[in-house]
Scaffold this motif. Structure first.
Motif, mmCIF file in Angstrom:
data_model
loop_
_atom_site.group_PDB
_atom_site.id
_atom_site.type_symbol
_atom_site.label_atom_id
_atom_site.label_comp_id
_atom_site.label_asym_id
_atom_site.label_seq_id
_atom_site.Cartn_x
_atom_site.Cartn_y
_atom_site.Cartn_z
ATOM 1 N N ASP A 377 -61.467 20.001 -6.293
ATOM 2 C CA ASP A 377 -62.378 19.440 -5.289
ATOM 3 C C ASP A 377 -62.456 20.355 -4.066
ATOM 4 N N ASN A 378 -61.289 20.840 -3.613
ATOM 5 C CA ASN A 378 -61.272 21.785 -2.484
ATOM 6 C C ASN A 378 -62.048 23.048 -2.832
ATOM 7 N N ALA A 379 -61.784 23.572 -4.031
ATOM 8 C CA ALA A 379 -62.437 24.825 -4.436
ATOM 9 C C ALA A 379 -63.955 24.663 -4.392
ATOM 10 N N ILE A 380 -64.440 23.509 -4.853
ATOM 11 C CA ILE A 380 -65.901 23.286 -4.833
ATOM 12 C C ILE A 380 -66.391 23.130 -3.391
ATOM 13 N N ARG A 381 -65.622 22.350 -2.605
ATOM 14 C CA ARG A 381 -66.059 22.087 -1.226
ATOM 15 C C ARG A 381 -66.071 23.342 -0.358
ATOM 16 N N TYR A 382 -65.072 24.243 -0.591
ATOM 17 C CA TYR A 382 -64.992 25.421 0.274
ATOM 18 C C TYR A 382 -65.626 26.662 -0.356
ATOM 19 N N THR A 383 -66.534 26.432 -1.323
ATOM 20 C CA THR A 383 -67.250 27.569 -1.919
ATOM 21 C C THR A 383 -68.751 27.367 -1.691
ATOM 22 N N GLN A 405 -59.292 29.215 -9.310
ATOM 23 C CA GLN A 405 -59.728 30.387 -8.552
ATOM 24 C C GLN A 405 -61.169 30.174 -8.113
ATOM 25 N N ASP A 406 -61.430 30.385 -6.809
ATOM 26 C CA ASP A 406 -62.831 30.216 -6.361
ATOM 27 C C ASP A 406 -63.324 31.468 -5.661
ATOM 28 N N THR A 407 -64.627 31.509 -5.417
ATOM 29 C CA THR A 407 -65.197 32.657 -4.704
ATOM 30 C C THR A 407 -65.662 32.176 -3.335
ATOM 31 N N VAL A 425 -56.138 20.868 8.997
ATOM 32 C CA VAL A 425 -57.392 21.449 8.504
ATOM 33 C C VAL A 425 -57.584 22.773 9.219
ATOM 34 N N VAL A 426 -58.078 23.767 8.463
ATOM 35 C CA VAL A 426 -58.178 25.101 9.056
ATOM 36 C C VAL A 426 -59.190 25.103 10.195
ATOM 37 N N ASP A 427 -60.314 24.505 9.952
ATOM 38 C CA ASP A 427 -61.375 24.562 10.956
ATOM 39 C C ASP A 427 -61.887 23.150 11.206
ATOM 40 N N SER A 429 -64.090 22.124 13.144
ATOM 41 C CA SER A 429 -65.542 22.002 13.299
ATOM 42 C C SER A 429 -66.234 21.858 11.936
ATOM 43 N N ARG A 430 -65.508 22.342 10.885
ATOM 44 C CA ARG A 430 -66.076 22.246 9.541
ATOM 45 C C ARG A 430 -65.918 20.839 8.963
ATOM 46 N N PHE A 431 -65.066 20.105 9.707
ATOM 47 C CA PHE A 431 -64.574 18.829 9.251
ATOM 48 C C PHE A 431 -65.645 17.906 8.677
ATOM 49 N N GLY A 436 -63.240 16.906 4.962
ATOM 50 C CA GLY A 436 -61.812 17.024 4.719
ATOM 51 C C GLY A 436 -60.963 16.197 5.685
ATOM 52 N N LEU A 437 -59.903 15.606 5.146
ATOM 53 C CA LEU A 437 -58.992 14.811 5.979
ATOM 54 C C LEU A 437 -57.698 15.569 6.271
ATOM 55 N N GLY A 438 -57.486 16.629 5.521
ATOM 56 C CA GLY A 438 -56.232 17.369 5.678
ATOM 57 C C GLY A 438 -55.072 16.694 4.968
ATOM 58 N N GLY A 440 -55.329 16.198 1.359
ATOM 59 C CA GLY A 440 -55.417 16.570 -0.060
ATOM 60 C C GLY A 440 -54.289 17.471 -0.530
ATOM 61 N N LEU A 441 -54.007 18.536 0.225
ATOM 62 C CA LEU A 441 -52.979 19.487 -0.226
ATOM 63 C C LEU A 441 -51.563 18.949 -0.033
ATOM 64 N N SER A 442 -51.388 18.012 0.931
ATOM 65 C CA SER A 442 -50.052 17.378 1.066
ATOM 66 C C SER A 442 -49.754 16.610 -0.205
HETATM 67 P P1 ADP Z 1 -59.043 18.793 3.345
HETATM 68 O O1 ADP Z 1 -59.214 17.413 3.003
HETATM 69 O O2 ADP Z 1 -59.379 19.144 4.737
HETATM 70 O O3 ADP Z 1 -59.602 19.696 2.348
HETATM 71 P P2 ADP Z 1 -56.559 19.716 2.341
HETATM 72 O O4 ADP Z 1 -55.183 19.283 2.649
HETATM 73 O O5 ADP Z 1 -57.043 19.555 0.949
HETATM 74 O O6 ADP Z 1 -57.474 18.964 3.337
HETATM 75 O O7 ADP Z 1 -56.677 21.217 2.755
HETATM 76 C C1 ADP Z 1 -56.213 21.679 3.979
HETATM 77 C C2 ADP Z 1 -57.034 22.805 4.491
HETATM 78 O O8 ADP Z 1 -56.851 23.941 3.634
HETATM 79 C C3 ADP Z 1 -58.485 22.549 4.464
HETATM 80 O O9 ADP Z 1 -58.909 22.019 5.703
HETATM 81 C C4 ADP Z 1 -59.115 23.898 4.235
HETATM 82 O O10 ADP Z 1 -59.340 24.516 5.457
HETATM 83 C C5 ADP Z 1 -58.059 24.688 3.512
HETATM 84 N N1 ADP Z 1 -58.389 24.868 2.086
HETATM 85 C C6 ADP Z 1 -57.901 24.161 1.055
HETATM 86 N N2 ADP Z 1 -58.379 24.616 -0.109
HETATM 87 C C7 ADP Z 1 -59.198 25.633 0.186
HETATM 88 C C8 ADP Z 1 -60.002 26.530 -0.601
HETATM 89 N N3 ADP Z 1 -60.043 26.469 -1.929
HETATM 90 N N4 ADP Z 1 -60.704 27.477 0.073
HETATM 91 C C9 ADP Z 1 -60.653 27.551 1.376
HETATM 92 N N5 ADP Z 1 -59.924 26.756 2.189
HETATM 93 C C10 ADP Z 1 -59.213 25.786 1.598
#
Ligand code: ADP
Length: 475
Positions: A377-383, A405-407, A425-427, A429-431, A436-438, A440-442
């Motif tokens: 889901d992240n890979a799709i959202r951030y590509t 792996q994403d591009t 979350v990295v950015d 403003s992209r929120f 993203g809630l930040g 997912g990766l936890s």
């Molecule tokens: P979110 O719900 O914001 O995606 P995550 O915990 O899943 O929260 O991810 C934390 C942050 O890691 C994200 O805000 C995003 O900036 C970065 N991130 C995660 N996966 C990717 C990815 N595939 N490409 C780029 N940035 C990513």
């Protein structure tokens, strides 16, 4: 808890110390006393032999001297020992009976040394097999008498006795000295030992005091180890490390609850604000619809946060060993990819599975599905549209690895260690656009952890990101 004095470690250690030291001193004392006693007796026995021999020699050398005179003369030669000497004449032909006892000293006839059986034995013995006997009979006075039976021609026996008075007095004196010295030594050693034990345990008290002073509000306190290199120093360091870890996790919890409140408050404020504005006056139906749609979106967002938080708190309590069911990782991968195909298509992103080697691991399907789904889901959202997401499952170097792996846009270097933190979350403003809630990766990290998986992230800005999760093959 207040420790009672006799339950304290210093008390117990001192007690052990006293018991062990007391035991050693007593044993050493007994040994020393016994060897001193033996050496006194040996000395006395040698003297008895010397006097008996001397009596015989006097009688033998000066022919014509009676036994009485020989005994008198010899007695006079050893005044400090006050020996009691007598000659016992035995009747040989009549079955060895005592015929006569010559004892010109002060002792009454038969008052001592009159054990016929002993005489017989002595009679049989040779010079190397002399009999030494200690007589305790009361008639001999307060002290026992040490005697020798010394066979001489005849068959006669010279019997010499020396009182054990001075030996016993010497031994008693030695005993008193040993008790006093041993007791004093024990007392001094115990005081010294107690002092050292207390000194050694002092930092433990300070650990206890610091531990008492520490509260969740103030975890900044640390114990002074004073550069100690011993076990106590190790204990202090371990304790301080533990407090540091505790401080970090309390900080994290505080930060987390702050973040949760913030995340929940924002959509609620929006919902409330929009409804308040809407209710200020009569509105057209389209306006009501628009606001309702927006509040619906916000409440869906709220629901997602709450669901994710609930999910996280549920898996937080899981342990790795809890899984005993086997699951097919390749099937999970295929299932998730299938469910994400629509989302990828909508964004004009190619989602492909390159390889999916049959892999079985111990775990929970729902959790693993969620883990893979979050990464894809992240890979799709951030590509960006027209980008590519590739998924594979391969076996290599003793582990099974999932690769997504994403591009996409990539993750900045400095954020790589933080992306697994809750609400990171990295950015910001992209929120909104990515939603993203930040969290997912936890969730991904926690699920991987409790399945024994290790995550690796490689990323290059504006080129793409690779998430690798390695599972040990032994599972
Ligand atoms: P979110 O719900 O914001 O995606 P995550 O915990 O899943 O929260 O991810 C934390 C942050 O890691 C994200 O805000 C995003 O900036 C970065 N991130 C995660 N996966 C990717 C990815 N595939 N490409 C780029 N940035 C990513």
């Amino acid at each position: 808890m207040k420790i009672k004095k006799f339950r304290s470690l210093s008390f117990k250690l001192t007690l052990w110390y006293i018991v062990i030291l007391g035991g050693i001193i007593t044993l050493a004392g007994i040994f020393q006393y016994q060897s001193f006693k033996d050496s006194l007796l040996d000395e006395l026995d040698a003297k008895l032999l010397e006097i008996a021999d001397e009596t015989y020699e006097t009688w033998y050398r000066k022919r014509g001297v009676s036994w009485e005179e020989a005994i008198k003369e010899t007695t006079g030669r050893f005044p400090s020992y006050k020996p009691l000497i007598q000659l016992v004449k035995l009747q040989e032909e009549k079955g060895k009976k005592i015929e006569e006892v010559i004892h010109p000293t002060s002792i009454e006839k038969g008052s001592y040394l009159f054990d016929v059986r002993t005489y017989y034995r002595a009679d049989r013995s040779d010079i190397d097999n002399l009999i030494f006997v200690t007589h305790n009979e009361e008639v001999l006075g307060a002290y026992p008498l040490r005697t020798i039976l010394f066979p001489v021609r005849g068959p006669n026996i010279v019997q010499v006795g020396i009182s054990l008075e001075s030996t016993e007095i010497d031994l008693r004196r030695l005993l008193i000295i040993m008790i006093l010295a041993g007791g004093g030594l024990l007392l001094l050693a115990s005081l010294g030992g107690n002092f050292i034990i207390r000194k050694a345990l002092k930092p433990v008290k300070s650990v206890v005091q610091t531990a008492k002073d520490i509260s969740a509000d103030d975890l900044s306190l640390r114990i002074e180890s004073g550069q100690r290199q011993d076990e106590i120093g190790e204990l202090v360091d371990t304790f301080n490390d533990m407090i540091s870890r505790l401080e970090k996790s309390v900080k994290k919890i505080k930060q987390f609850s702050g973040d949760v409140s913030h995340e929940l408050r924002t959509p609620l404020t929006i919902i409330r604000g929009e409804i308040e504005v809407l209710l200020r006056k009569e509105r057209k139906i389209e306006e009501y619809q628009k606001t309702l749609k927006s509040t619906l979106e916000e409440s869906a967002y709220l629901e997602r946060i709450i669901n994710d938080l609930l999910f996280l708190s549920r898996i937080e309590a899981l342990e790795k060993k809890e899984f005993d069911k086997s699951v097919q990782l390749d099937e999970i991968l295929l299932k998730v990819v299938e469910s994400q195909e629509l989302a990828a298509k909508k964004k004009n992103i190619t989602l492909d599975i390159k390889k999916a080697k049959p892999t079985e691991i111990k775990g929970e399907e729902i959790l693993l599905e969620r883990m893979v789904a979050n990464i894809i889901d992240n890979a799709i959202r951030y590509t960006h549209p027209k980008g590519k997401v590739e998924v594979s499952l391969d076996k290599k170097d003793g582990s099974s690895t999932i690769l997504v792996q994403d591009t996409g846009i990539g993750i900045p270097e400095e954020s790589l260690s933080l992306i697994f933190d809750r609400f990171y979350v990295v950015d910001k403003s992209r929120f909104k656009e990515t939603g993203g809630l930040g969290l997912g990766l936890s969730i991904v990290k926690r699920v991987a952890d409790c399945h024994g998986g290790v995550i690796e992230v490689k990323s290059e800005m504006n080129k793409g990101t690779s998430f690798l999760i390695h599972f040990p093959e032994t599972q």
